[in-house]
Design an enzyme around this catalytic site. Structure first.
Site, PDB file in Angstrom:
ATOM      1  CD1 TRP A  85      -3.996   4.097   4.717  1.00  0.00           C
ATOM      2  CD2 TRP A  85      -6.039   3.808   5.578  1.00  0.00           C
ATOM      3  NE1 TRP A  85      -4.898   4.034   3.674  1.00  0.00           N
ATOM      4  CE2 TRP A  85      -6.145   3.851   4.171  1.00  0.00           C
ATOM      5  CE3 TRP A  85      -7.207   3.643   6.332  1.00  0.00           C
ATOM      6  CZ2 TRP A  85      -7.367   3.727   3.505  1.00  0.00           C
ATOM      7  CZ3 TRP A  85      -8.424   3.514   5.665  1.00  0.00           C
ATOM      8  CH2 TRP A  85      -8.504   3.556   4.275  1.00  0.00           C
ATOM      9  CE  LYS A 134      -5.442  -0.725   0.037  1.00  0.00           C
ATOM     10  NZ  LYS A 134      -5.694  -0.314   1.417  1.00  0.00           N
ATOM     11  CG  ASP A 163      -3.496  -1.223   8.748  1.00  0.00           C
ATOM     12  OD1 ASP A 163      -3.423  -2.119   7.883  1.00  0.00           O
ATOM     13  OD2 ASP A 163      -4.191  -0.200   8.615  1.00  0.00           O
TER      14      ASP A 163
HETATM   15  C1  LIG Z   1      -6.533   0.228   2.352  1.00  0.00           C
HETATM   16  C2  LIG Z   1      -6.096   0.343   3.757  1.00  0.00           C
HETATM   17  C3  LIG Z   1      -7.010   0.255   4.818  1.00  0.00           C
HETATM   18  C4  LIG Z   1      -8.484   0.128   4.624  1.00  0.00           C
HETATM   19  O1  LIG Z   1      -8.839  -1.079   4.086  1.00  0.00           O
HETATM   20  P1  LIG Z   1     -10.375  -1.457   3.863  1.00  0.00           P
HETATM   21  O2  LIG Z   1     -10.276  -2.891   3.514  1.00  0.00           O
HETATM   22  O3  LIG Z   1     -10.903  -0.589   2.784  1.00  0.00           O
HETATM   23  O4  LIG Z   1     -11.097  -1.232   5.143  1.00  0.00           O
HETATM   24  C5  LIG Z   1      -6.508   0.333   6.099  1.00  0.00           C
HETATM   25  N1  LIG Z   1      -5.205   0.482   6.336  1.00  0.00           N
HETATM   26  C6  LIG Z   1      -4.301   0.578   5.330  1.00  0.00           C
HETATM   27  C7  LIG Z   1      -2.865   0.731   5.654  1.00  0.00           C
HETATM   28  C8  LIG Z   1      -4.727   0.506   4.015  1.00  0.00           C
HETATM   29  O5  LIG Z   1      -3.838   0.586   3.024  1.00  0.00           O
END
Ligand SMILES: *Cc1c(COP(=O)(O)O)cnc(C)c1O
Length: 360
Positions: free
Chosen positions: A102, A196, A172
């Site tokens: 990521w 998540k 993030d």
């Molecule tokens: C799942 C995830 C993303 C991407 O999320 P989307 O909503 O599919 O764009 C980005 N960063 C992390 C750490 C993630 O777990």
């Protein structure tokens, strides 16, 4: 079929109590005669639902009024471009820490807009740990420092972050937000895709310090301009109304569980149990240096990968779903976010133990 234990990394399991509540309210939200899905986002009723969700999130995380809380669309990935567009603020460069898949995606997207300095990376050793923040080669003229404190795919996590001084820290937190208390005041911005630990996919929550707003580059799409979204209460256009409502139900559920301190206790116990079991076994293994193991995403391999599909079939037969590891990593991955009850972790360990006994 009864509900089973869903270990998917995302979209992930939601608390059963939240889904039941949504079901009860599906056709008639509290006597309004309609579903939340059918309400005007400008109606007093819906604005009330949206504001309550924001307030509950502020309460849970201790978010002060110095921060705007936005409920946007496009997932966390949309923020990979929105961040440089909004936060470069006349600077040319931004610092990024590379700790896994990521991070790499965020870096690749930021490179379209900024001179990206990868200030630290653990790629050389396969992303099994994180370089000490004291060694990060950050730049004092960077617009911000971007981190990914929980790498969902690799199962790597860290909470030691440097004091970045005047350089805003941008995180993030898609797969770790709400899993335990956090000092929001250390960050310039926190963002998280909802699927998540918050709610349905598509929604992304952005928590951004207000003094950083209003400096978006002129080419920024209006929809991506945090100031525009903050000024319009995340309703510049029609927001993802139902997802926002459902996120609000999750926030209420978290409050009922005792808030983030209570979640921390439960999440630590769940992770300790699973890693403890993996470590005492010669059959299962997790590659991450223990201090950097994620509480939320637990990848593990079997001693013989020819047994992988048999393991997964047996798991499914027991109602343990979505344990297949990410295609880039292989093996297994158990995502054990807030909504995964401890009984799910116990059931997984029971199964792993009996599989090892039979096939190990
Ligand atoms: C799942 C995830 C993303 C991407 O999320 P989307 O909503 O599919 O764009 C980005 N960063 C992390 C750490 C993630 O777990």
């Amino acid at each position: 079929m009864s509900r089973q234990y869903n270990f998917c990394a995302g979209p992930a399991a939601l608390p059963t109590a939240v889904l039941e509540r949504a079901r009860e309210e599906m056709l008639d939200w509290r006597g309004t005669g309609m579903s939340v899905m059918e309400m005007s986002h400008r109606s007093e009723t819906y604005v009330g639902i949206a504001q309550q969700a924001e307030q509950d999130l502020r309460d849970l995380m201790g978010i002060s009024d110095d921060y705007a809380v936005l409920f946007l669309q496009g997932g966390a990935s949309s923020q990979f471009s929105a961040i440089p567009l909004n936060l470069l603020r006349g600077h040319e460069s931004a610092d990024y820490i590379n700790t896994g898949n990521w991070s790499k995606k965020a870096i690749a997207e930021a490179r379209r807009f900024a001179d990206v300095n990868v200030a630290a990376s653990s790629e050389a050793n396969g992303f099994i740990d994180v370089p000490d923040p004291d060694t990060w080669q950050t730049r004092s003229d960077a617009a911000y420092l971007h981190v990914t404190p929980n790498e969902t795919i690799g199962g790597l996590a860290y909470d030691r972050l440097p004091d970045s001084g005047d350089v805003p820290l941008v995180a993030d937190m898609s797969s770790t937000i709400l899993s335990r208390p956090l000092d929001v005041s250390r960050f310039g911005m926190i963002y998280a895709g909802a699927q998540k630990n918050i709610g349905p996919s598509g929604l992304v929550v952005v928590i951004v310090r207000r003094d950083l707003l209003g400096h978006a580059s002129p080419a920024t799409p209006t929809m991506m301009d945090y100031k525009v979204q903050a000024d319009s209460g995340s309703m510049y256009n029609t927001p993802a109304t139902y997802s926002w409502y459902l996120a609000g139900l999750v926030f209420q559920w978290l409050k009922e569980q005792g808030g983030l301190e209570a979640m921390e206790t439960i999440n630590r116990r769940k992770a300790d149990k699973l890693y403890g079991f993996i470590d005492q076994s010669d059959f299962y293994a997790n590659p991450i240096v223990p201090a950097f193991r994620s509480w939320m995403n637990v990848p593990f391999t079997l001693a013989d990968d020819r047994l992988d599909s048999e393991f997964l079939q047996g798991a499914e037969a027991r109602g343990l779903l979505n344990l297949k590891g990410h295609r880039s990593v292989g093996g297994m991955r158990a995502s054990i976010y807030n909504a995964m009850p401890e009984s799910g972790v116990d059931a997984l360990i029971d199964y792993m133990a009996s599989f090892e006994k039979e096939r190990g």
